[in-house]
Enzyme design. Structure first.
Site, PDB file in Angstrom:
ATOM      1  N   LYS A  54     -31.889  30.264  -9.459  1.00 23.09           N
ATOM      2  CA  LYS A  54     -30.767  30.718 -10.283  1.00 23.09           C
ATOM      3  C   LYS A  54     -30.169  29.534 -11.030  1.00 23.09           C
ATOM      4  O   LYS A  54     -29.914  29.619 -12.232  1.00 23.09           O
ATOM      5  CB  LYS A  54     -29.696  31.386  -9.411  1.00 23.09           C
ATOM      6  CG  LYS A  54     -30.077  32.790  -8.978  1.00 23.09           C
ATOM      7  CD  LYS A  54     -29.156  33.357  -7.914  1.00 23.09           C
ATOM      8  CE  LYS A  54     -29.711  34.673  -7.398  1.00 23.09           C
ATOM      9  NZ  LYS A  54     -29.067  35.148  -6.185  1.00 23.09           N
ATOM     10  N   GLN A  98     -24.177  34.113  -2.482  1.00 28.53           N
ATOM     11  CA  GLN A  98     -25.524  34.474  -2.034  1.00 28.53           C
ATOM     12  C   GLN A  98     -25.453  35.194  -0.683  1.00 28.53           C
ATOM     13  O   GLN A  98     -24.883  34.680   0.272  1.00 28.53           O
ATOM     14  CB  GLN A  98     -26.385  33.202  -1.924  1.00 28.53           C
ATOM     15  CG  GLN A  98     -27.823  33.455  -1.556  1.00 28.53           C
ATOM     16  CD  GLN A  98     -28.578  34.219  -2.643  1.00 28.53           C
ATOM     17  OE1 GLN A  98     -28.489  33.924  -3.824  1.00 28.53           O
ATOM     18  NE2 GLN A  98     -29.328  35.235  -2.238  1.00 28.53           N
ATOM     19  N   ASP A 121     -22.375  39.872 -10.047  1.00 28.12           N
ATOM     20  CA  ASP A 121     -23.314  40.657  -9.230  1.00 28.12           C
ATOM     21  C   ASP A 121     -22.953  42.141  -9.272  1.00 28.12           C
ATOM     22  O   ASP A 121     -23.734  42.983  -8.814  1.00 28.12           O
ATOM     23  CB  ASP A 121     -23.264  40.167  -7.774  1.00 28.12           C
ATOM     24  CG  ASP A 121     -24.547  39.465  -7.360  1.00 28.12           C
ATOM     25  OD1 ASP A 121     -25.559  39.624  -8.074  1.00 28.12           O
ATOM     26  OD2 ASP A 121     -24.533  38.781  -6.329  1.00 28.12           O
TER      27      ASP A 121
END
Ligand code: NDP
Length: 293
Positions: A54, A98, A121
């Site tokens: 990422k 994460q 997200d």
């Protein structure tokens, strides 16, 4: 005739290139550089690889990448304090924590502490609720990537019967909302669904998000259907191991109209959509309209 293989890898590369162009424009016209903060707690090897990828792709797209690697014994308070700091930082437009977090941490609490406009997200209750009620939101990256592939493959999805196998908060449910807002007729199947084979057999669009290697064979698939395989499962292949999807690719390709491979299908779209969401979040934070990436 075998199915068309949907090349998510090349689609994602084009999308990232388009995003990078938009980032350059944003810099030259407005003096703004989008910033993405990624928070990793602990030393889970798979998570470390994801975070590294990422970060690298964020920088490649011309954005700022802020990595926060915290030890496995980080407390809830310490993590909440960091989220508060990132929420307040004007250089950070997107925040990603994460998952999974170590067991002693409450992931729901942490995720919902993220400012919804920075929730790239799309996991906060606010963004999930806004998606469900048809309001502007930030949408979970994996289902967003699936939708892009489906629109590219099929154009108008109106009236098509979409079956999603899997009802998780991160894939199955938001996928259903997205397909519904594109006017598909949506069925969500899960572990208690009866006659799954027949349910799948009625699908013009079949999205598999289960986490069981090759669970769906070709003879469950309607001839000509478009199959999106979200599953990523590591299986042993002799001495080596390899990744396979939730769909049995070798038999499905003989029946479907189009199918995503694993790897190289949905996977690369997820990070590309994360970058797209960061760009959108940055533009919104600066009062600019969303630019189609
Ligand atoms: P979850 O484990 O959260 O959800 C799995 C879903 O599958 C559940 O709803 C479960 O039903 C359902 N299920 C399990 N067994 C069966 C069965 N026998 N028949 C029908 N349904 C079943 O998984 P995720 O949604 O997080 O992930 C799914 C897959 O997608 C995984 O392989 C994951 O690695 C992959 N993935 C890939 C991403 C990418 O970037 N390509 C991103 C995210 C995930 P129930 O609710 O009843 O338990």
């Amino acid at each position: 005739m075998p199915a068309r293989v949907i090349d998510g890898k090349s689609f994602a590369a084009d999308l990232r290139q388009q995003i990078a162009k938009n980032v350059v424009e944003l810099k030259t016209e407005h003096g703004i550089t989008p910033g993405l903060a990624v928070v990793l707690v602990g030393d889970d090897p798979a998570s470390q690889v994801y975070v590294r990828n990422k970060g690298a792709q964020t920088v490649e797209a011309g954005m700022m990448s802020f990595e926060h690697r915290l030890p496995a014994d980080t407390t809830q308070d310490q993590l909440m304090t960091l989220i508060g700091q990132l929420n307040a930082d004007p250089g950070v437009h997107g925040i990603l924590v994460q998952l999974p977090l170590p067991r002693h941490l409450d992931a729901d609490l942490v995720i919902n502490a993220i400012e919804p406009i920075k929730d790239v997200d799309g996991f906060t209750v606010q963004n999930v609720g806004r998606l469900a009620t048809g309001q502007t939101s930030l949408v979970a990256c994996t289902p967003l990537g699936c939708l892009m592939l489906l629109r590219h493959q099929l154009g108008d999805l109106s009236g098509l019967h979409a079956v999603i196998v899997g009802r998780s908060n991160i894939v199955g449910k938001p996928m259903a909302q997205l397909l519904l807002s594109d006017n598909a007729t949506v069925t969500i199947a899960h572990s208690r669904t009866k006659n799954l084979r027949d349910v799948c057999g009625g699908a013009d669009i079949l999205v598999a998000a289960v986490g069981r290697p090759r669970m769906i064979p070709g003879d469950w698939i309607k001839p000509g259907a478009t199959v999106i395989d979200v599953g990523i499962n590591r299986v042993s292949d002799g001495a080596k191991s390899r990744l396979v999807g939730d769909v049995d690719f070798d038999t499905a390709i003989e029946v479907a109209g189009a199918i995503t491979p694993v790897p190289g299908g949905v996977g690369p779209m997820t990070i590309a959509c994360l970058l797209a969401n960061t760009l959108v979040a940055c533009r919104r934070a600066n009062g600019l309209p969303d630019a189609a990436p």
